[in-house]
Design an enzyme around this catalytic site. Structure first.
Site, PDB file in Angstrom:
ATOM      1  N   ASP A 147       0.822  -1.208   0.000  1.00  0.00           N
ATOM      2  CA  ASP A 147       0.000   0.000   0.000  1.00  0.00           C
ATOM      3  C   ASP A 147       0.865   1.271   0.000  1.00  0.00           C
ATOM      4  O   ASP A 147       2.062   1.231   0.254  1.00  0.00           O
ATOM      5  CB  ASP A 147      -0.896  -0.027   1.239  1.00  0.00           C
ATOM      6  CG  ASP A 147      -2.145   0.819   1.108  1.00  0.00           C
ATOM      7  OD1 ASP A 147      -2.349   1.433   0.043  1.00  0.00           O
ATOM      8  OD2 ASP A 147      -2.937   0.860   2.075  1.00  0.00           O
ATOM      9  N   GLU A 187       2.784   7.304  -2.147  1.00  0.00           N
ATOM     10  CA  GLU A 187       2.592   8.544  -2.886  1.00  0.00           C
ATOM     11  C   GLU A 187       2.662   9.797  -2.018  1.00  0.00           C
ATOM     12  O   GLU A 187       2.261  10.874  -2.455  1.00  0.00           O
ATOM     13  CB  GLU A 187       1.252   8.516  -3.621  1.00  0.00           C
ATOM     14  CG  GLU A 187       0.019   8.348  -2.757  1.00  0.00           C
ATOM     15  CD  GLU A 187      -0.308   6.904  -2.418  1.00  0.00           C
ATOM     16  OE1 GLU A 187      -1.054   6.273  -3.166  1.00  0.00           O
ATOM     17  OE2 GLU A 187       0.192   6.428  -1.391  1.00  0.00           O
ATOM     18  N   ASP A 228      -8.831   3.377  -3.481  1.00  0.00           N
ATOM     19  CA  ASP A 228      -9.991   3.399  -2.586  1.00  0.00           C
ATOM     20  C   ASP A 228     -11.186   4.096  -3.226  1.00  0.00           C
ATOM     21  O   ASP A 228     -11.330   5.319  -3.135  1.00  0.00           O
ATOM     22  CB  ASP A 228      -9.623   4.118  -1.284  1.00  0.00           C
ATOM     23  CG  ASP A 228      -8.458   3.457  -0.567  1.00  0.00           C
ATOM     24  OD1 ASP A 228      -8.191   2.275  -0.852  1.00  0.00           O
ATOM     25  OD2 ASP A 228      -7.827   4.121   0.259  1.00  0.00           O
ATOM     26  N   HIS A 270     -13.242  -6.705  -0.459  1.00  0.00           N
ATOM     27  CA  HIS A 270     -12.761  -5.861   0.631  1.00  0.00           C
ATOM     28  C   HIS A 270     -13.959  -5.530   1.511  1.00  0.00           C
ATOM     29  O   HIS A 270     -15.022  -5.168   1.009  1.00  0.00           O
ATOM     30  CB  HIS A 270     -12.127  -4.577   0.096  1.00  0.00           C
ATOM     31  CG  HIS A 270     -11.205  -3.908   1.073  1.00  0.00           C
ATOM     32  ND1 HIS A 270     -11.555  -3.644   2.391  1.00  0.00           N
ATOM     33  CD2 HIS A 270      -9.934  -3.446   0.927  1.00  0.00           C
ATOM     34  CE1 HIS A 270     -10.548  -3.054   2.996  1.00  0.00           C
ATOM     35  NE2 HIS A 270      -9.547  -2.918   2.142  1.00  0.00           N
TER      36      HIS A 270
END
Length: 735
Positions: A428, A431, A495, A571
């Site tokens: 994950d 950035e 997401d 998820h």
């Protein structure tokens, strides 16, 4: 703006490319580059194709979002060409840029191979401060523009201005009033072109393709009718121009540069990757439930293997990469039982570390403290760890320019992640590097910011390679940049909001798949059902227009969508108790199990596409224009996709809808769920019955993967038995 030169016309042949300088063109002096009859690049006649400016910028980071304040001087408005020299090894041009500042410039064009022409631009000056170079080239008013990595709101980016900067895309991204609220309260609403995994690369419907090699922030202005303008925050720019007859040719050429993704492991093809939290017993109960529903399982993805805690957005993990044995007792035995049944376990990591000294249950290691004491964390201007706020806590980032820090983190992943027996993980983040950070090797953090996602992926890849597990272990990343496809084993789209919206919901997942495929992100997928629920944790009342939660219908339609993508992974979301889950009721469970079987039945198709991805760069999920480049309607398609060349998929993306509009190119198509066939003479729009359980899916009559899937579903009883033939009605083009 003027382009001036007294030089005569010139033509050069460079590695199969033709370079033409025409000072006497009707609309003004122009430079053109051809490959055969195809014009690959052209300056705007009579206007500068390079300009220069100085600037002063402030770039503020907040929770992985970056706000840019730029105070910039005007660009030079006159370009002179004073020298042109060339031969078979390349072409060089030089001259002056005149305006508030007068500087020298030089460009050299060199053929890399038969499909890549490199352009290197240098500005000769002794000026201080930040520099900007502007590239300007011609583009037809009718051209659509695709690519720029994973874009989530627009497939065709024409008419937009894009900052190519890896960052959090935002919550809402234009969904109102949610975006306004998230921006006002947290600076986290985002906008319609922000991306975790952008790339300074595009392909146009007119056959032009270009990318930057630079990592510095760049801005692509696609708002003009006759040109594309590219601003690069540097005074040295390297770009590549690509040649190709078709969009597939352009993807193949571009991925020679950015790298190509490997095929996924065979075990990932056999069924669902089930996202679970809650500990060993919860995972065992879900496994039993899914076995009883006859749902094929490839893996359990247990992201809370490190333990979880409550934060302002719901449940988040302890970022200290070691197994929480209290949460997952009997871990080794559970893995052994899964492996005996043909399934694996996946976990979760990221490049952040948090101090776990305040954690109630003990940890054997405090990785944050280890890294802090060794000087392995990115530092601030005071020489202390640069703590980046996430939600209601802050964390330190490992400095990937530090060789010893890289080795230390690789050892942690090898010993404590691979050593825990897992077959992969979510890699994950990546950035959030602040522009004012201090790095070990002295790199400018503003330039290294976009390189950090590539370095993070490369580190994960090296862990797998050095363990001798290449081809068996997989990690999936959301951050990325130009060269990430050559380093990452799998991407996911970050997401999404648990909504139907085009800006940040299920529709944005379709857009992300289509756009990223043009830029080499060939193995990509989304969270089934989305991730972001915006209910206030612990607050019982649902706030209208601000509170998004996953409904059963949205979950079911997302299940249908992802069954025809590279990976079928669930998820629970950031607030599992507020979201509808795959075992929420018998109907939803049966629906999930059935489409897990559909996904598993497509394994041979995806394996072949994975090989294509590794050798040509073509994506598993493809924009229809890639497969039907001669059809004039396909460049405008936005809400349907191809799985390879075999399946046209038009998922239902609106609540309550039981039909969907689909465009079918010329040919004879067979409806997957029935025996209906339709012959299309010249391409046309059709409205197709698509109640829950039967998304609009067609394949060319006689396609081997299509016929095989029909037979497989018939044998397993997973095709729908229609009392009457489904309605497939010719309609006008949707507005």
């Amino acid at each position: 703006m003027y382009l001036r030169s007294s030089l005569p016309a010139e033509k050069f042949e460079v590695g199969g490319f033709q370079f033409v300088w025409n000072p006497d063109a009707a609309e003004g002096p122009v430079i053109e580059i051809f490959k055969g009859e195809n014009r690959l690049w052209s300056s705007v006649p009579g206007e500068p194709f390079v300009a220069f400016s100085r600037a002063r910028s402030t770039v503020l980071e907040s929770r992985g979002f970056f706000d840019i304040e730029d105070d910039q001087l005007p660009y030079t408005d006159v370009q002179t060409i004073d020298a042109i020299a060339g031969g078979t090894d390349g072409v060089t041009l030089a001259g002056r840029l005149e305006g508030r500042d007068t500087v020298g410039w030089c460009i050299r064009f060199v053929a890399i191979d038969d499909a890549q022409l490199q352009m290197n631009i240098a500005i000769d000056h002794e000026l201080h401060g930040e520099k900007r170079v502007l590239l300007r080239h011609a583009c037809s008013p009718s051209d659509r523009v695709f690519g720029f990595g994973a874009q989530f709101t627009h497939v065709n980016l024409r008419g937009r201005s894009i900052d190519v900067l890896s960052q959090e895309p935002g919550i809402g991204r234009g969904v109102q009033p949610l975006t306004w609220f998230m921006n006002t309260a947290f600076g986290a609403g985002g906008d319609d072109t922000r991306s975790n995994a952008p790339a300074p690369h595009y392909v146009t419907s007119g056959g032009q393709s270009l990318c930057l090699e630079n990592h510095e922030l760049s801005r692509f202005d696609l708002r003009h009718s006759d040109r594309i303008e590219v601003e690069v925050w540097s005074d040295n720019v390297s770009a590549r121009i690509f040649a190709g007859e078709t969009p597939a040719d352009h993807i193949e050429a571009y991925t020679r540069f950015c790298g190509r993704m490997p095929p996924l492991p065979d075990w990932m093809q056999q069924g669902a990757v089930v996202g679970m939290q809650g500990g060993t017993e919860a995972a065992k109960q879900m496994w039993q439930t899914l076995k009883e529903a006859n749902a094929p399982i490839a893996a359990f993805w247990l992201q809370d293997w490190v333990g979880a805690r409550k934060t302002s957005v719901g449940s988040q993990l302890w970022w200290n990469w070691e197994l929480d044995e209290q949460r997952y007792p009997g871990w080794d035995q559970f893995q052994a039982e899964l492996q005996a049944a043909g399934a694996r376990v996946l976990s979760y990591v990221n490049p952040f570390l948090v101090d776990v000294s305040e954690r109630e249950s003990g940890s054997e290691r405090n990785l944050f403290r280890e890294a802090e004491q060794a000087g392995y964390l990115v530092q601030n201007e005071s020489g202390e760890p640069y703590l980046v706020q996430n939600t209601s806590f802050s964390a330190g980032m490992v400095d990937l320019t530090h060789p010893e820090a890289r080795d230390w983190l690789k050892a942690v992943l090898h010993e404590q992640v691979l050593g825990a027996g897992v077959s992969g993980w979510m890699a994950d983040f990546g950035e959030a590097l602040p522009f004012d950070a201090q790095l070990h090797d002295g790199s400018d953090a503003a330039r290294y910011h976009n390189e950090y996602p590539e370095a993070w992926a490369q580190l994960n890849r090296e862990v797998i390679q050095e363990a001798g597990r290449e081809g068996d272990v997989v990690f999936f990343a959301r951050s990325g940049f130009t060269r990430s496809p050559g380093q990452t084993t799998l991407f996911w789209l970050g997401d999404q909001l648990t909504s139907w919206s085009k800006e940040d919901g299920i529709r944005s997942a379709v857009t992300g798949l289509l756009s990223s495929g043009f830029s080499g992100f060939s193995q990509n997928h989304s969270d089934i059902g989305g991730y972001t629920t915006t209910a206030i944790p612990g607050f019982p009342v649902k706030i209208p227009l601000l509170d998004y939660r996953r409904s059963a219908e949205l979950l079911q339609r997302w299940i249908e969508l992802n069954a025809f993508t590279a990976v079928f992974r669930t998820h629970e979301g950031n607030q599992p108790e507020r979201n509808y889950q795959i075992d929420g009721d018998p109907k939803t469970l049966a629906h999930f199990a059935r489409f897990a079987r559909v996904f598993a039945a497509l394994a041979d198709c995806r394996k072949a596409l994975g090989q294509d991805a590794s050798t040509t760069g073509l994506p598993v999920v493809r924009h229809p224009w890639v497969c039907f480049p001669e059809d004039p309607a396909t460049p405008d398609l936005a809400w349907q996709f191809m799985l390879g060349d075999s399946f046209m998929v038009a998922p239902v993306l609106d609540p309550g809808a039981t039909t969907v509009d689909v465009y079918l190119p010329k040919g004879t198509w067979r409806h997957l769920w029935s025996d209906a066939e339709i012959t299309v003479a010249d391409g046309g729009w059709f409205q197709v019955d698509a109640p829950i359980g039967t998304p609009a899916v067609f394949f060319p009559l006689g396609d081997s993967f299509g016929e095989s899937l029909v037979q497989h579903l018939d044998v397993g009883g997973d095709r729908v038995v229609w009392s009457d033939e489904p309605a497939i009605r010719s309609v006008e083009k949707p507005q």
